[in-house]
Design an enzyme around this catalytic site. Structure first.
Site, PDB file in Angstrom:
ATOM      1  N   ASP A 139      36.995  40.463  44.041  1.00  0.00           N
ATOM      2  CA  ASP A 139      38.062  41.467  44.042  1.00  0.00           C
ATOM      3  C   ASP A 139      38.247  42.121  42.679  1.00  0.00           C
ATOM      4  O   ASP A 139      39.175  42.888  42.470  1.00  0.00           O
ATOM      5  CB  ASP A 139      39.376  40.881  44.554  1.00  0.00           C
ATOM      6  CG  ASP A 139      39.988  39.850  43.621  1.00  0.00           C
ATOM      7  OD1 ASP A 139      39.221  39.137  42.962  1.00  0.00           O
ATOM      8  OD2 ASP A 139      41.230  39.748  43.575  1.00  0.00           O
ATOM      9  N   ASP A 176      39.044  41.121  39.563  1.00  0.00           N
ATOM     10  CA  ASP A 176      40.093  40.884  38.563  1.00  0.00           C
ATOM     11  C   ASP A 176      39.619  39.933  37.461  1.00  0.00           C
ATOM     12  O   ASP A 176      40.139  39.955  36.357  1.00  0.00           O
ATOM     13  CB  ASP A 176      41.415  40.412  39.197  1.00  0.00           C
ATOM     14  CG  ASP A 176      41.286  39.160  40.039  1.00  0.00           C
ATOM     15  OD1 ASP A 176      40.173  38.595  40.128  1.00  0.00           O
ATOM     16  OD2 ASP A 176      42.302  38.741  40.626  1.00  0.00           O
ATOM     17  N   SER A 182      39.772  36.274  46.370  1.00  0.00           N
ATOM     18  CA  SER A 182      39.219  36.242  45.023  1.00  0.00           C
ATOM     19  C   SER A 182      37.823  35.629  45.022  1.00  0.00           C
ATOM     20  O   SER A 182      36.931  36.129  45.677  1.00  0.00           O
ATOM     21  CB  SER A 182      40.184  35.487  44.095  1.00  0.00           C
ATOM     22  OG  SER A 182      39.781  35.572  42.761  1.00  0.00           O
ATOM     23  N   ASP A 191      34.200  38.953  39.739  1.00  0.00           N
ATOM     24  CA  ASP A 191      34.380  38.255  41.013  1.00  0.00           C
ATOM     25  C   ASP A 191      34.604  39.265  42.137  1.00  0.00           C
ATOM     26  O   ASP A 191      34.680  40.478  41.885  1.00  0.00           O
ATOM     27  CB  ASP A 191      35.519  37.245  40.908  1.00  0.00           C
ATOM     28  CG  ASP A 191      36.889  37.875  40.730  1.00  0.00           C
ATOM     29  OD1 ASP A 191      36.949  39.076  40.407  1.00  0.00           O
ATOM     30  OD2 ASP A 191      37.897  37.167  40.894  1.00  0.00           O
TER      31      ASP A 191
END
Length: 575
Positions: free
Chosen positions: A304, A306, A150, A302
């Site tokens: 990734d 999400d 993340s 961010d």
């Protein structure tokens, strides 16, 4: 003389056996000779699953992300899948982000699954996490994996596990899988791939995913309103560049400026200290670009994809970052309005949030006669709500950490669809002569002005973990009696599953899974929550205060009053 603790030496010696390749053994021998102290951090424990799966620093050892720790997880998961679905052709989907080694780790995980006779769908290149949640359901898989850390620093990577419903692992499966993993020896990992069982996926799935994002995130915004919205977007060197520009384009947003210096995926995240849209510094370049091009809204995601940060113009036309609670309130209210306007609210709908997010979401939901379900931190618990209440319609849900989920076609926080939703809100507001910020103030006037702040204390390493543990013990054994002159009237301890009412000296059971969270409620309506992070070496303090707001002209004065109240609470807690 080299001195290594006996318990560490035992773990290290296990990694010098033939179960590990020669390169790994040589690196460990070099570390023993050059930096034996460094082995403590690498081997003192096994990496554990937290609120966001398993996440850690990359390197050698049981407490690091590497081929063997990921391989052991995957072998244990393979065993569990075959035991749980003995009559099925077991299928898994795998995605990965822009981090160093993510592509390599993705292939290692695919190899182990295939070596165990499991059909693998592996994305051909980096993709957003929400696309994995979508893809595993779309491809009728039993399980999904994302290799990501993340928004953690560049030296981190991680391993998130998703189940059949598209949500992350929850009880009882998580505990059962961990038991299976812990039972294994590293020598039992099957690394020899069966390439016939690995199928690469890409554009076909992308197209269907983006079509669904557009379908779920679009709400009758006119073409003119879309064209008039000036959007600035940054992917912060992450995976969202593969999906968000295309999603906005297909939805009809033509006036989108991308921060070119941050467009290219890069695991070093060279232009930011932290690729986390929760950090104001991460959005600095995008905000500077928005000033140049007179942007109406700035969105940054961010690595990734999400989480999303949303920046809008305030009453003085200055760019300001909405916190996660504010963005969640605006998105939820907008969705509720759409459902109400189309006469779809009939008492069978719900929105969702978490115990450390703003209490205002429940107040907002009540105004629409819609249930607000509250769970533990992490979207896996929101996904579980959808699974546990299949007869109810899930409208949307979010948490304070800059995440939101629109409908249930993705079962995790989804910055792709949420970015489109934010643009829909901004475009319709602008068409009506308003801004998103003004819409937020109107919510405060109608439902009460709630103000939140998060304070995180970072405590790294073995000593840091112990310090965080002790802070939580002290908070339980010596609970606060008052904060900022206001008595504590209720304490919720989610580790003990007990809520204590201090006024009546009564207790009630909390019907939520156990978690290391402590929440204080004060006489003046303030809320203070404490919890260790499940993904970072931090202890977090969540402060929420509220008061009435009568009109827009009182907004700045009232906001400062609430900020001062939070400052006083933090001072009273020595934070």
């Amino acid at each position: 003389m080299i001195h290594i603790k006996p318990e560490i030496l035992k773990r290290v010696n296990a990694w010098l056996t033939p179960a590990f390749d020669k390169e790994t053994q040589e690196k460990i021998k070099d570390t023993i000779a050059s930096n034996p102290k460094g082995l403590d951090e690498s081997f003192y424990k096994d990496l554990e699953f937290g609120t966001g799966g398993m996440r850690g620093v990359m390197g050698l050892g049981t407490n690091r992300i590497n081929k063997y720790t990921l391989g052991k997880n995957t072998q244990g998961l393979s065993n569990y899948l075959k035991q749980t679905f003995p009559n099925d052709v077991v299928k898994v989907a795998i995605a990965y982000d822009c981090r160093h080694n993510s592509k390599t780790f993705g292939k290692v995980v695919a190899d182990v699954f295939s070596a165990n006779g499991i059909q693998v769908y592996l994305f051909e290149d980096l993709r957003p996490t929400p696309e994995l949640s979508f893809a595993l359901k779309h491809l009728d898989c039993h399980c999904g994996i994302v290799l990501t850390a993340s928004h953690n620093p560049p030296e981190y990577n991680g391993y998130k596990v998703y189940w059949q419903d598209g949500g992350q692992l929850v009880p009882p499966e998580d505990g059962e899988i961990i038991t299976e993993i812990n039972r294994l020896d590293y020598s039992e990992i099957k690394f020899d791939a069966n390439s016939d069982l690995i199928q690469y996926i890409g554009k076909d799935v992308d197209t269907i995913f983006i079509d669904n994002c557009v379908k779920n995130g679009s709400f009758n915004t006119s073409a003119e309103a879309k064209a008039n919205l000036n959007v600035v977007f940054t992917s912060l060197h992450g995976t969202s560049i593969t999906a968000i520009p295309e999603t906005l384009s297909r939805a009809g947003y033509t006036n989108v400026t991308i921060v070119e210096e941050q467009r290219e995926p890069n695991g070093d995240f060279p232009t930011v200290k932290s690729p986390n849209p929760e950090e104001p510094e991460a959005l600095k370049m995008a905000m500077e670009l928005a000033e140049k091009v007179d942007g109406d809204i700035v969105i940054g995601t961010d690595p990734d994809c999400d989480r999303l940060g949303v920046v809008v113009r305030n009453l003085e036309n200055e760019l300001v970052i909405l916190n996660g609670n504010q963005a969640m309130l605006l998105m939820t209210d907008f969705l509720l309005k759409q459902w109400k306007t189309s006469n779809r609210i009939n008492g069978n709908q719900f929105v969702a949030s978490t115990i450390v997010s703003t209490p205002m979401l429940s107040v907002l939901a009540d105004a629409y006669n819609v249930e607000c379900k509250i769970g533990l931190t992490g979207f896996k618990w929101i996904a579980k709500m959808i699974k546990d209440f299949p007869s109810m319609d899930f409208i949307g849900g979010g948490e304070e950490s800059f995440g939101f989920m629109v409908g249930d076609f993705v079962r995790d926080k989804d910055a792709v669809t949420s970015t489109l939703l934010a643009c829909e809100i901004a475009a319709q507001a602008k068409a009506n002569g308003k801004t998103m910020y003004q819409e937020l103030i109107n919510l405060y006037i109608e439902h009460g002005f709630y103000k939140e702040r998060l304070v995180s204390l970072t405590k790294k390493g073995i000593d840091g973990a112990q310090e965080i543990k002790q802070m939580m013990i002290d908070a339980r054994e010596n609970p606060l009696k008052e904060v900022n002159g206001s008595k504590i009237i209720r304490i919720e301890d989610y580790q003990l599953s007990l809520a204590k009412n201090r006024a009546t000296n009564s207790e009630e059971v909390i019907d939520i899974p156990k978690s290391n969270v402590l929440i204080y409620y004060t006489e003046d309506g303030s809320k203070i929550a404490l919890r260790p992070s499940g993904t970072e070496p931090k202890i977090k303090f969540y402060i929420s205060v509220n008061t009435k707001l009568d009109n827009v002209s009182d907004f700045n004065k009232t906001e400062q009053l609430l900020e001062n109240r939070i400052d006083a609470i933090l001072k009273g807690m020595n934070l």
